[in-house]
Enzyme design. Structure first.
Site, PDB file in Angstrom:
ATOM      1  N   GLU A  45       0.829  -1.206   0.000  1.00 57.13           N
ATOM      2  CA  GLU A  45       0.000   0.000   0.000  1.00 57.13           C
ATOM      3  C   GLU A  45       0.861   1.253   0.000  1.00 57.13           C
ATOM      4  O   GLU A  45       0.655   2.174  -0.789  1.00 57.13           O
ATOM      5  CB  GLU A  45      -0.926  -0.005   1.219  1.00 57.13           C
ATOM      6  CG  GLU A  45      -1.698   1.278   1.422  1.00 57.13           C
ATOM      7  CD  GLU A  45      -2.699   1.515   0.314  1.00 57.13           C
ATOM      8  OE1 GLU A  45      -2.698   2.631  -0.232  1.00 57.13           O
ATOM      9  OE2 GLU A  45      -3.459   0.594  -0.009  1.00 57.13           O
ATOM     10  N   ASP A  92       1.151   4.097  -3.072  1.00 56.06           N
ATOM     11  CA  ASP A  92       0.773   5.497  -2.871  1.00 56.06           C
ATOM     12  C   ASP A  92       1.912   6.444  -3.247  1.00 56.06           C
ATOM     13  O   ASP A  92       1.709   7.436  -3.963  1.00 56.06           O
ATOM     14  CB  ASP A  92       0.373   5.731  -1.412  1.00 56.06           C
ATOM     15  CG  ASP A  92      -0.976   5.135  -1.063  1.00 56.06           C
ATOM     16  OD1 ASP A  92      -1.647   4.629  -1.975  1.00 56.06           O
ATOM     17  OD2 ASP A  92      -1.356   5.165   0.125  1.00 56.06           O
ATOM     18  N   SER A 110      -7.096   2.620  -3.828  1.00 55.47           N
ATOM     19  CA  SER A 110      -5.877   3.198  -3.271  1.00 55.47           C
ATOM     20  C   SER A 110      -4.842   3.454  -4.359  1.00 55.47           C
ATOM     21  O   SER A 110      -3.806   4.059  -4.094  1.00 55.47           O
ATOM     22  CB  SER A 110      -5.299   2.291  -2.185  1.00 55.47           C
ATOM     23  OG  SER A 110      -5.329   0.947  -2.570  1.00 55.47           O
TER      24      SER A 110
END
Length: 559
Positions: free
Chosen positions: A266, A270, A471
């Protein structure tokens, strides 16, 4: 199989109750995988966060409306942190009562923030249980991680209750992360092998010259749940995928403590993609400082924002939780924190989630859709997800079936979106899910979208294909908004700030409308797994659509 990267963050809260009554009386559930390791030693140190009642919240909301509406004379006239503090700072009486309450229990190791509306205090478990009557602290372990949580609800005296919104750091557990998996495909010659920065730039019409150049511009991502990025992964990612445009290969600032373990998928995703679309722009990473195992990381981030006068203009966050798992008091206060950021000119973008409309089982074969927070907040810009119509070509986009969206059960529909949502509901009346499944008067989301399917990510020095989730779409949009901010700053214009009032006034101009596809929901006889469907103009699956960068830039450079 998709890798769904929308992690549910543990928004820890306990609703405060009137003296002598326990309004919060539901059992504290221990999630699967957590093992009870016994009562905490009375001398164990805890850290709790006390959210003090603020003043002038309605005036704060009105100020946000004025500085965010391009038709207002106050547009772009943002407040400083000191001006925000002067507006919302708790009354002298509130500060005095809470401090006296804490001091009367021997609690003196506390610190506050510039706005004086949060206090973080250290105390022993014995003192905490006496302070918060009914609480019982235990230790729980999972996969080497240890947490302290209260196994019971609590009460406080009425004299104190009226001065507090909530106490953070007691009950909720972090979810077990989904492990990355590869989705193997067979390819034909000449077809692209997944989404990369070059594919995104081709689809959204960014040229090699569309990179940051303003010195006073910056962007940020926030990470929680011990998610860390590795600088070597970012450098490798840019070496592989960033050769066609000027870019930075290092993060300028980390706020918090980077862990020394493996990089998180994650966090890698990002950082790599906000720095791909928001190329050449100074980037910050806010990471869970891990101050104490009893502390709640999302709340810690909000406290940081309340205590920093110099912040990036754009923040993207890919975490959330189900509305029904949180108290209204908690969400209302967090909304106030979002408003405080907005009046300072900060744009907050949240992922819409990876569960479509969601599904809440109400018993006796009765279900409803399950909105996510903070995606459902009226004061943030929420980003949904799309896929290419042909997954191996740069074609037009359709709904990604995981794209979170729907209607809040807690927050009323804000004025800026009433016309758009009303138009959608009227145009698709015949195909809408039964109204018992959703709240037609609630805040509707998402506001816009971007590709969320089949990304390449470098994590732990390994290129990983076919990573999917909102995301991914959220930092992609955030980077483009940061580019636009840079161009505005070069022209002497203010940063975009809270985007939604201006975005909805465009009525879809400068965005690629997504009109195909539905997202998932409850697997029952009535809706059979289908939630809402995309439609012309705004819809609760992809919002207004995906950005056409040069047109969006032109539309946002007018004032």
């Amino acid at each position: 199989m998709k890798i769904l990267l929308f992690f549910s963050i543990p928004l820890l809260f306990i609703p405060l109750v009137w003296s002598g009554y326990l309004e919060y009386n539901q059992d504290v559930l221990i999630p699967e995988g957590w093992t009870h390791a016994g009562r905490v030693d009375p001398s164990e140190e805890l850290e709790l966060t006390f959210a003090l009642k603020q003043q002038n919240v309605h005036l704060l909301e009105e100020t946000l409306r004025l500085v965010s509406d391009p038709d207002s004379a106050q547009y772009g006239k943002y407040l400083s942190l000191e001006e925000v503090a002067s507006l919302v700072r708790p009354s002298e009486m509130t500060q005095k009562v809470v401090r006296h309450w804490l001091q009367s229990h021997g609690i003196s190791n506390c610190y506050t923030v510039h706005t004086q509306d949060f206090m973080q205090c250290s105390m022993t478990a014995k003192v905490a249980e006496k302070l918060l009557q009914g609480s019982r602290f235990h230790r729980y372990v999972r996969d080497g991680q240890s947490l302290i949580r209260s196994s019971a609800p609590y009460s406080v005296h009425d004299d104190v209750h009226q001065h507090l919104d909530f106490v953070g750091g007691l009950h909720r557990f972090p979810p077990k992360r989904q492990e990355p998996r590869e989705k193997r495909q067979n390819f034909k010659a000449g077809l692209h092998l997944g989404v990369t920065p070059a594919i995104l730039r081709a689809r959204y019409n960014l040229t090699a010259a569309d990179v940051g150049s303003a010195q006073n511009n910056s962007q940020a991502v926030a990470q929680f749940l011990e998610q860390y990025f590795h600088p070597a992964d970012l450098a490798e990612f840019m070496n592989l995928f960033g050769r066609t445009f000027p870019h930075l290969s290092q993060v300028d600032r980390v706020v918090g403590t980077q862990g020394g373990g493996k990089a998180g998928l994650e966090a890698s995703l990002d950082v790599e993609y906000i720095m791909s679309t928001g190329a050449n722009i100074s980037t910050w990473v806010f990471t869970n400082p891990g101050r104490h195992e009893s502390q709640e990381p999302f709340l810690q981030w909000m406290v940081l924002l309340s205590n920093m006068s110099d912040l990036p203009w754009v923040h993207t966050i890919s975490y959330g939780d189900d509305e029904d798992s949180l108290s209204t008091a908690y969400m209302t206060r967090i909304n106030t924190e979002f408003m405080k950021a907005g009046v300072r000119g900060i744009s907050l973008l949240f992922a819409s989630g990876d569960s479509g409309a969601g599904c809440r089982h109400l018993g006796k074969e009765k279900n409803s859709f399950r909105p996510s927070f903070p995606a459902s907040s009226p004061y943030v810009t929420t980003v949904g997800g799309t896929s290419f119509k042909n997954p191996y070509k740069v074609t037009y986009e359709v709904t990604d079936y995981i794209s979170g969206g729907g209607f809040s059960n807690v927050f009323k529909m804000p004025d800026y979106q009433v016309s758009a949502v009303d138009g959608y509901l009227k145009s698709v009346t015949a195909t809408l899910p039964p109204q018992s499944y959703f709240n037609t008067s609630g805040r509707a989301y998402p506001d816009m979208a971007a590709l969320s399917d089949n990304y390449w990510v470098v994590s732990n020095r390994v290129p990983i294909p076919w990573v999917s989730g909102t995301s991914a779409s959220t930092p992609v949009v955030g980077g483009m908004l940061a580019l636009i901010n840079g161009q505005r700053l070069l022209k002497g214009l203010p940063a975009l700030g809270f985007l939604n009032p201006r975005l909805y006034k465009l009525k879809g101009q400068a965005l690629f409308d997504v009109t195909e596809g539905c997202h998932l929901s409850c697997l029952d006889e009535q809706v059979q797994g289908k939630g809402f469907c995309a439609a012309p103009s705004w819809d609760p699956v992809t919002g207004w659509g995906t950005p056409n960068y040069p047109e969006l830039l032109a539309a946002f450079l007018t004032k």
